[in-house]
Design an enzyme around this catalytic site. Structure first.
Site, short mmCIF file in Angstrom:
data_model
loop_
_atom_site.label_atom_id
_atom_site.label_comp_id
_atom_site.label_asym_id
_atom_site.label_seq_id
_atom_site.Cartn_x
_atom_site.Cartn_y
_atom_site.Cartn_z
N SER A 1 0.83 -1.20 0.00
CA SER A 1 0.00 0.00 0.00
C SER A 1 0.86 1.25 0.00
O SER A 1 1.62 1.49 -0.94
CB SER A 1 -0.97 -0.04 1.19
OG SER A 1 -1.94 0.96 1.09
N ASP B 1 -10.17 -3.87 -4.44
CA ASP B 1 -9.33 -2.82 -3.89
C ASP B 1 -9.59 -1.51 -4.62
O ASP B 1 -9.51 -1.47 -5.85
CB ASP B 1 -7.86 -3.22 -4.05
CG ASP B 1 -6.89 -2.22 -3.45
OD1 ASP B 1 -7.33 -1.21 -2.87
OD2 ASP B 1 -5.67 -2.46 -3.57
N HIS C 1 -7.85 -5.04 -0.56
CA HIS C 1 -6.71 -4.27 -0.08
C HIS C 1 -6.29 -4.74 1.31
O HIS C 1 -7.14 -5.03 2.15
CB HIS C 1 -7.07 -2.79 -0.04
CG HIS C 1 -5.89 -1.89 0.19
ND1 HIS C 1 -5.11 -1.44 -0.83
CD2 HIS C 1 -5.35 -1.39 1.33
CE1 HIS C 1 -4.14 -0.67 -0.35
NE2 HIS C 1 -4.27 -0.63 0.97
#
Length: 371
Positions: free
Chosen positions: A218, A313, A343
């Site tokens: 991320s 995501d 995610h």
């Protein structure tokens, strides 16, 4: 304070819940999960698969992808936990730490784990070195996710241990400075400095300087992408490989996946905006490649890339677009889509199903590339 439920009572409540109509499932499950303590999702996933599917609820299909049922069950549990509004960074950090305690599972056994300091852009940073048994000479310099605002060495301890153990490489996790106390590009410059320090101190770390990779998930994937670009452009030692797990690569434009998965899949639209505004309070820096690496004018000459995207995501489309841009610029890239996941999946170590398969693919790639 809610008490932790004994294992037999925990199982009994969930088995009973699985037999009730959906209108009663949430109330029973909510009453159960309020008593959970760290790592206590393990008995939840020890239940029979059919029971877990019933607890997860009706299948969720969006944009042609079907959400993994075991991941869907975790999302349902997360939605039943008490909500904490992201009013300030300290509150958000505490909630993220508590969530990570719940999902990281039993730590992998390693030969040694050592806390140390590394060079940052302005002084020393905390770091943690993971050394597995029978370690090779490869090293992954890892930057944790958390929107550049939350996360630390402990929130990603389980993931770093698992990577080190399964890939047979050392992992150096770096505690870069967080926003809003240290806005962009502080985290990026810390990441660049820490990576170059690791290459310079390869002998001390017991690794080959030609086998030092960079990676993150991320926001950490964002930093890894920035490190890769900037070390090449600045003439610094550059990574042998960049590992980008569902990275955030564009803080300017929004893509369709932001609308498709704006709520209910760990990272929400409100989260994205909150993190962005804390990391880049000055909007004029957002188009700069040191913040949005997808916006670099030149993507040629970069090291090999391992990039993953998740089907559920909000950052899926920008990750896919970055993979395509890297390939179009002639860079070697392995793009692995995980259509059933969401995610943050890499840190969800207690969840069975597709997540262990995704982790195995990652660690096999690291083992092959860095040995």
């Amino acid at each position: 304070m809610a008490r932790s439920l004994p294992a037999d009572r925990f199982w009994g409540r969930l088995l009973l819940a699985s037999l009730l109509v959906n209108s009663r499932l949430d109330s029973v499950l909510r009453d159960t999960v309020t008593g959970l303590q760290a790592n206590s999702l393990t008995p939840l996933y020890a239940l029979p698969a059919a029971v877990r599917r019933r607890l997860a609820g009706a299948p969720i299909q969006i944009d042609g992808n079907l959400l993994d049922p075991d991941l869907q069950l975790l999302l349902r549990v997360d939605n039943l936990l008490p909500r904490t509004t992201k009013t300030d960074a300290a509150t958000a950090r505490a909630r993220f730490r508590n969530l990570c305690k719940l999902i990281q599972g039993t730590p992998a056994e390693l030969q040694r784990v050592t806390d140390l300091t590394v060079r940052g852009a302005d002084g020393q940073l905390g770091a943690r070195l993971y050394i597995p048994r029978d370690a090779g000479r490869g090293l992954l310099v890892f930057f944790h996710g958390g929107g550049w605002v939350v996360g630390d060495l402990d929130t990603h301890d389980g993931l770093c241990r698992a990577i080190a153990a399964d890939a047979g490489i050392r992992v150096l996790s770096v505690d870069y400075r967080l926003a809003p106390e240290a806005p962009a590009p502080t985290a990026a410059e810390d990441a660049i400095a820490a990576f170059t320090w690791a290459v310079e101190h390869a002998d001390d770390l017991g690794v080959d300087p030609a086998l030092v990779a960079v990676g993150g998930d991320s926001a950490g994937g964002n930093l890894a992408a920035v490190v890769t670009q900037q070390t090449v452009r600045r003439g610094l030692p550059h990574p042998a490989l960049q590992v980008l797990l569902y990275p955030a690569v564009d803080l300017v434009a929004r893509r369709p996946s932001r609308d498709l998965f704006s709520e209910g899949f760990i990272l929400s639209e409100n989260d994205i905006i909150w993190y962005r505004d804390h990391y880049t309070p000055d909007p004029t820096i957002r188009p700069d490649p040191i913040v949005s690496p997808i916006r670099a004018d030149d993507l040629t000459g970069l090291p090999p890339t391992y990039l993953t995207t998740a089907g559920f995501d909000p950052l899926r489309d920008e990750g896919l677009e970055y993979a395509q841009a890297l390939r179009a610029a002639g860079n070697p890239i392995t793009h692995i889509p995980h259509p059933t996941l969401c995610h943050g999946y890499a840190n969800l170590l207690t969840v069975p199903g597709k997540i262990p398969q995704a982790q195995t693919h990652l660690t096999n790639h690291l083992r092959s590339a860095l040995h």
